[in-house]
Design a protein around this motif. Structure first.
Motif, PDB file in Angstrom:
ATOM      1  N   TYR A 174       0.861  -1.192   0.000  1.00 29.62           N
ATOM      2  CA  TYR A 174       0.000   0.000   0.000  1.00 29.62           C
ATOM      3  C   TYR A 174       0.891   1.234   0.000  1.00 29.62           C
ATOM      4  N   GLU A 183      -8.262  -1.261   5.285  1.00 21.48           N
ATOM      5  CA  GLU A 183      -8.706  -1.502   6.664  1.00 21.48           C
ATOM      6  C   GLU A 183      -9.360  -2.884   6.804  1.00 21.48           C
ATOM      7  N   GLU A 233      -8.977   3.204   0.921  1.00 20.64           N
ATOM      8  CA  GLU A 233      -8.542   3.047   2.313  1.00 20.64           C
ATOM      9  C   GLU A 233      -9.424   2.062   3.070  1.00 20.64           C
ATOM     10  N   THR A 234     -10.706   2.032   2.750  1.00 16.01           N
ATOM     11  CA  THR A 234     -11.607   1.094   3.441  1.00 16.01           C
ATOM     12  C   THR A 234     -11.219  -0.348   3.134  1.00 16.01           C
ATOM     13  N   GLU A 253       1.501   3.235   3.222  1.00 16.58           N
ATOM     14  CA  GLU A 253       2.135   2.592   4.368  1.00 16.58           C
ATOM     15  C   GLU A 253       3.521   3.202   4.572  1.00 16.58           C
ATOM     16  N   LYS A 274      -6.669  -5.507   6.743  1.00 13.40           N
ATOM     17  CA  LYS A 274      -5.964  -5.574   8.025  1.00 13.40           C
ATOM     18  C   LYS A 274      -6.798  -6.318   9.062  1.00 13.40           C
ATOM     19  N   GLU A 275      -8.108  -6.075   9.056  1.00 15.10           N
ATOM     20  CA  GLU A 275      -8.996  -6.773   9.986  1.00 15.10           C
ATOM     21  C   GLU A 275      -8.964  -8.280   9.758  1.00 15.10           C
ATOM     22  N   SER A 292      -0.069  -4.780   5.956  1.00 12.51           N
ATOM     23  CA  SER A 292       0.106  -3.690   5.001  1.00 12.51           C
ATOM     24  C   SER A 292       1.575  -3.286   4.989  1.00 12.51           C
TER      25      SER A 292
END
Length: 252
Positions: A175, A212, A208-209, A178, A215-216, A221
């Protein structure tokens, strides 16, 4: 020595016989390579099994080989890397498949994201594309002496990553925003992962969503440096680094 892939059913072990019946392979052997009876070919069963065979007979539809020798391929890396590639424009996917196959990729799955521009028209178009991409993977596997042919999966949507990412030991998503974690540092911290997923965005990158959400789901990243890489370059960079650090790129 030229290598050809056959289905396991075409290897008749009790008769020590191999039947090559793919029309393109038969044509290539007869018309291009101009091989004849008693010439030698190398055949792979797609499961790391390598066979050295002597041509017994040739026809317009098939070639029969006598098995002289069998051994296991040593060209497959010790890690399995799956590339989830954001669908790129033009012929970029073909280049990605070809080069990643040479580098030792295990499988490639086209990925539809929020910024994906390319959309396959319908199921028929989808199947046609996958068949073409699979053929490109096969040709690249022949050229690079792979012991297996990487599988090109059907396209999935970003939301479907929830179902597949838990299958991997490590998930990497480059990303451009990052700034903390780099690939070099990440690999130093990992305990020899064997199944790795790499998620690459399309030309417009990820929203960006999506980062996220990734990552969840346990994705890491990472930064690939200060320069912005094209979608067809980013996967090569990650795969090459993984193969160098954890695989067999660079030799012993």
């Amino acid at each position: 020595m030229n290598r050809f892939f056959v289905d396991r059913k075409n290897i008749i072990g009790d008769q020590k016989l191999i039947v090559l019946d793919d029309p393109e392979d038969v044509k290539h052997i007869i018309k291009v390579l101009r091989l004849a009876e008693e010439d030698i070919l190398e055949v792979c069963d797609g499961e790391k099994g390598i066979y050295i065979g002597e041509i017994l007979s040739l026809s317009k539809t098939k070639i029969e080989l006598k098995i002289l020798e069998k051994f296991l391929s040593d060209t497959e890396p010790p890690i399995e890397v799956t590339l989830f590639q954001g669908m790129p424009k033009g012929t970029k996917m073909e280049i990605i498949i070809q080069k990643c196959t040479e580098l030792g990729i295990h499988s490639i799955i086209p990925l539809n994201t929020a910024r994906t521009v390319v959309q396959l028209k319908d199921k028929k178009d989808e199947v046609k594309k996958i068949e073409r991409w699979q053929k490109i993977a096969e040709e690249a596997a022949k050229q690079s002496k792979r012991g297996v042919i990487p599988q090109i999966g059907l396209p999935i949507n970003f939301s479907q990553l929830r179902d597949v990412l838990p299958l991997f030991d490590l998930v990497i998503i480059p990303y451009e925003k990052e700034t903390v974690l780099g690939l070099k540092t990440l690999l130093k911290e990992q305990m020899s992962p064997k199944k790795i997923a790499v998620i690459i965005g399309p030309e417009g990158g990820f929203e960006e969503t999506e980062i996220e959400i990734a990552k969840e789901l346990g994705s890491m990243s990472i930064s690939l440096g200060k320069r912005i890489l094209r979608t067809e370059t980013a996967g090569f960079v990650v795969l090459s680094t993984l193969m160098y650090e954890l695989g067999d790129l660079g030799g012993i």
